[in-house]
Design a protein around this motif. Sequence first.
Motif, mmCIF file in Angstrom:
data_model
loop_
_atom_site.group_PDB
_atom_site.id
_atom_site.type_symbol
_atom_site.label_atom_id
_atom_site.label_comp_id
_atom_site.label_asym_id
_atom_site.label_seq_id
_atom_site.Cartn_x
_atom_site.Cartn_y
_atom_site.Cartn_z
ATOM 1 N N GLY B 118 0.815 -1.214 0.000
ATOM 2 C CA GLY B 118 0.000 0.000 0.000
ATOM 3 C C GLY B 118 0.845 1.259 0.000
ATOM 4 O O GLY B 118 0.611 2.185 -0.788
ATOM 5 N N LEU B 119 1.850 1.294 0.876
ATOM 6 C CA LEU B 119 2.683 2.494 0.986
ATOM 7 C C LEU B 119 3.495 2.732 -0.277
ATOM 8 O O LEU B 119 3.594 3.865 -0.758
ATOM 9 C CB LEU B 119 3.644 2.349 2.172
ATOM 10 C CG LEU B 119 2.993 2.494 3.537
ATOM 11 C CD1 LEU B 119 3.932 2.011 4.615
ATOM 12 C CD2 LEU B 119 2.623 3.945 3.777
ATOM 13 N N PHE B 201 -5.235 2.730 2.428
ATOM 14 C CA PHE B 201 -6.240 1.914 3.119
ATOM 15 C C PHE B 201 -6.941 0.955 2.156
ATOM 16 O O PHE B 201 -7.210 -0.199 2.503
ATOM 17 C CB PHE B 201 -7.259 2.807 3.829
ATOM 18 C CG PHE B 201 -6.751 3.278 5.165
ATOM 19 C CD1 PHE B 201 -6.238 2.360 6.090
ATOM 20 C CD2 PHE B 201 -6.761 4.624 5.504
ATOM 21 C CE1 PHE B 201 -5.756 2.794 7.325
ATOM 22 C CE2 PHE B 201 -6.275 5.058 6.732
ATOM 23 C CZ PHE B 201 -5.771 4.137 7.641
ATOM 24 N N THR B 202 -7.249 1.430 0.940
ATOM 25 C CA THR B 202 -7.892 0.539 -0.026
ATOM 26 C C THR B 202 -6.991 -0.647 -0.339
ATOM 27 O O THR B 202 -7.413 -1.810 -0.269
ATOM 28 C CB THR B 202 -8.172 1.285 -1.345
ATOM 29 O OG1 THR B 202 -8.775 2.525 -1.039
ATOM 30 C CG2 THR B 202 -9.071 0.472 -2.241
ATOM 31 N N THR B 203 -5.738 -0.347 -0.687
ATOM 32 C CA THR B 203 -4.828 -1.417 -1.098
ATOM 33 C C THR B 203 -4.609 -2.401 0.045
ATOM 34 O O THR B 203 -4.783 -3.619 -0.121
ATOM 35 C CB THR B 203 -3.480 -0.817 -1.542
ATOM 36 O OG1 THR B 203 -3.732 0.222 -2.481
ATOM 37 C CG2 THR B 203 -2.603 -1.858 -2.165
ATOM 38 N N VAL B 204 -4.247 -1.869 1.216
ATOM 39 C CA VAL B 204 -3.934 -2.746 2.341
ATOM 40 C C VAL B 204 -5.177 -3.512 2.778
ATOM 41 O O VAL B 204 -5.130 -4.733 2.985
ATOM 42 C CB VAL B 204 -3.353 -1.927 3.511
ATOM 43 C CG1 VAL B 204 -3.072 -2.832 4.699
ATOM 44 C CG2 VAL B 204 -2.086 -1.221 3.071
ATOM 45 N N GLY B 205 -6.300 -2.807 2.892
ATOM 46 C CA GLY B 205 -7.528 -3.451 3.348
ATOM 47 C C GLY B 205 -7.959 -4.558 2.413
ATOM 48 O O GLY B 205 -8.245 -5.683 2.846
ATOM 49 N N LEU B 206 -7.994 -4.258 1.105
ATOM 50 C CA LEU B 206 -8.426 -5.280 0.149
ATOM 51 C C LEU B 206 -7.456 -6.452 0.119
ATOM 52 O O LEU B 206 -7.869 -7.615 0.004
ATOM 53 C CB LEU B 206 -8.558 -4.665 -1.250
ATOM 54 C CG LEU B 206 -9.812 -3.827 -1.481
ATOM 55 C CD1 LEU B 206 -9.805 -3.230 -2.872
ATOM 56 C CD2 LEU B 206 -11.057 -4.685 -1.287
ATOM 57 N N ARG B 207 -6.150 -6.163 0.259
ATOM 58 C CA ARG B 207 -5.169 -7.239 0.258
ATOM 59 C C ARG B 207 -5.403 -8.161 1.449
ATOM 60 O O ARG B 207 -5.357 -9.391 1.335
ATOM 61 C CB ARG B 207 -3.757 -6.648 0.290
ATOM 62 C CG ARG B 207 -2.638 -7.625 0.491
ATOM 63 C CD ARG B 207 -2.458 -8.562 -0.680
ATOM 64 N NE ARG B 207 -1.357 -9.493 -0.467
ATOM 65 C CZ ARG B 207 -1.183 -10.618 -1.125
ATOM 66 N NH1 ARG B 207 -2.031 -10.983 -2.063
ATOM 67 N NH2 ARG B 207 -0.175 -11.410 -0.876
ATOM 68 N N MET B 208 -5.652 -7.548 2.625
ATOM 69 C CA MET B 208 -5.889 -8.373 3.813
ATOM 70 C C MET B 208 -7.179 -9.174 3.658
ATOM 71 O O MET B 208 -7.233 -10.360 3.998
ATOM 72 C CB MET B 208 -5.945 -7.484 5.050
ATOM 73 C CG MET B 208 -4.554 -6.974 5.434
ATOM 74 S SD MET B 208 -4.564 -5.965 6.927
ATOM 75 C CE MET B 208 -2.797 -5.847 7.249
ATOM 76 N N LEU B 209 -8.221 -8.509 3.104
ATOM 77 C CA LEU B 209 -9.482 -9.199 2.860
ATOM 78 C C LEU B 209 -9.265 -10.362 1.890
ATOM 79 O O LEU B 209 -9.797 -11.471 2.091
ATOM 80 C CB LEU B 209 -10.486 -8.193 2.270
ATOM 81 C CG LEU B 209 -11.969 -8.540 2.380
ATOM 82 C CD1 LEU B 209 -12.383 -8.640 3.838
ATOM 83 C CD2 LEU B 209 -12.814 -7.491 1.670
ATOM 84 N N ALA B 210 -8.473 -10.108 0.851
ATOM 85 C CA ALA B 210 -8.231 -11.137 -0.164
ATOM 86 C C ALA B 210 -7.501 -12.324 0.438
ATOM 87 O O ALA B 210 -7.792 -13.483 0.120
ATOM 88 C CB ALA B 210 -7.414 -10.551 -1.323
#
Lengths: 222, 222, 222
Positions: B118-119, B201-210
Amino acid sequence: MKLDAFTLNDLYTWGAQLRLLVEALATLAFALSGVLAGARKRLDVVGVCVVACLAAFGGGTVRDLLLDRRPFFWVAQHELLWLVLIVSVLSMRLLRLRGRHHGLTERAILWPDAVGLGLFTASGVHYALVAQMPLLVAALMGVITGMFGGVLRDMVCNEVPVSLRDHRPYALLSFLGGWIYIACQYLTDWAAWVAIFACVFTTVGLRMLALWRDWRLPDWRA
Amino acid sequence: MKLDAFTLNDLYTWGAQLRLLVEALATLAFALSGVLAGARKRLDVVGVCVVACLAAFGGGTVRDLLLDRRPFFWVAQHELLWLVLIVSVLSMRLLRLRGRHHGLTERAILWPDAVGLGLFTASGVHYALVAQMPLLVAALMGVITGMFGGVLRDMVCNEVPVSLRDHRPYALLSFLGGWIYIACQYLTDWAAWVAIFACVFTTVGLRMLALWRDWRLPDWRA
Amino acid sequence: MKLDAFTLNDLYTWGAQLRLLVEALATLAFALSGVLAGARKRLDVVGVCVVACLAAFGGGTVRDLLLDRRPFFWVAQHELLWLVLIVSVLSMRLLRLRGRHHGLTERAILWPDAVGLGLFTASGVHYALVAQMPLLVAALMGVITGMFGGVLRDMVCNEVPVSLRDHRPYALLSFLGGWIYIACQYLTDWAAWVAIFACVFTTVGLRMLALWRDWRLPDWRA
């Protein structure tokens, strides 16, 4: 009235559009070779797009890095980027439906790939001469532009690059075409486009001849 | 007196230090993935350090090369270089003592790696927009910054890069996050940090969700 | 009359010519390692030349890209390019005639390769210090210049780079030599060439000692 308007200027515009069309075709041919390589390795959709982009834009990017040219050609013409991404995803879908035609596609791709090699060679030599490089460096820059897309494609797919072990002349013809460009430029006072055409026609023609007659470079087992 | 001194300026300094801390964590997570990859290939101490550095700094270096930015971020903040080298050698020692916990470490590393993705995505998009790149190029620069460290790590270890064949969304989420950054920047008049936060937040959140829901991209066998 | 002419200026010219000779030898040693790697993979003549060029010029090119130095040293001294290409083709012919001597050649090549490592290290550190890099970056730039030719050679040949898994000290000695260069430069007021000589002699001497005594870095199986 309409006929009057058909001037040299129109011809020039037509020429530029034709060039753009051929360039786009060559880039697409290289991209398609990347899609096929990615499919053979069963990469996911991201992998296929990355390999297609490396194959299509890798050679030109290495050329621009070495010659310190900015913006990159895929930044100046970022429509090509869209085109390659969309074609990659679409052709991946198509390949999934009819996987048994890989062989056919692979042979069919050799012809636009030859055109791509010729065009990329000419562009590499051209920009290197503009940047006042020594002649040998200019000829090699043509080779790098033409072959390094394929080299990067194969490296990322964890293969020894096909252009290094194929024993069918590919980079060698690009090297020859580069010297013909340079000879036209320095030994004649013909217009610039003559050099470009001579280079492209030599490279593409010899490549097609080499494929047709199945020419081989000498192998290790003499 | 001490409370009075707690001004916006302090908050800014705290924010900058927090950002530096998170960045260092993300870099370390990427470096650790390199150490694990090197250990799996039984490289020597030099090999482990090289692979760790490629994983940690490769993506950002490719980004800076393509955008023609100098100094590189690992030159401007060369403390990070020391950190990565020292952590590589130390964690190599640790791995040698307790080789059986590789699996555990690998799963544990996925979370800081997601933060790193994400960063790095946000930084790639940010610098590309600053350099006036077209929007698609900016979004792709985010993807390149996020994923090319891992690609170089796997290429030097003689593997097909895991992010190209994993079928779990990784680069795709970074691409999506990049577009969200761009949308925030161009469609709203919110402050710049909102775009950064939304992207991360989008990238990290979706990655964790995935990872949690085990999402998969469509495979070749339909 | 002739003796009178033997001045410092002549000595300087002699020194420069000696340096050029040694540099050419080091480049050739690296190129020859590329020819051997290409022969082992049974590449064609183009492949052998590409691998030889990557081995000989790869490290310096990466250094120049990272330090943003132009022209590249193989552009400024493009005689070296001709030399490497011609030697590659000739030695490929030779190898084809007497394939059974590979092993002998491989051991023989370790000595000029050590000299190459020392010289390339010194040049990397030198240019990095000129570019005002931090000390750690300068030392690493020496390592990159010395080892990345071999890394690229092995990557394109689809191998894990030998310098990352060999467990014989190679890059580590180059790193040490780099710090000795820096120490001579900053802690003493000796002339610049003392630092260069100290760096080259340390690296080359330790490398030869390491090969002779068969020193090993600690392995994973403790």
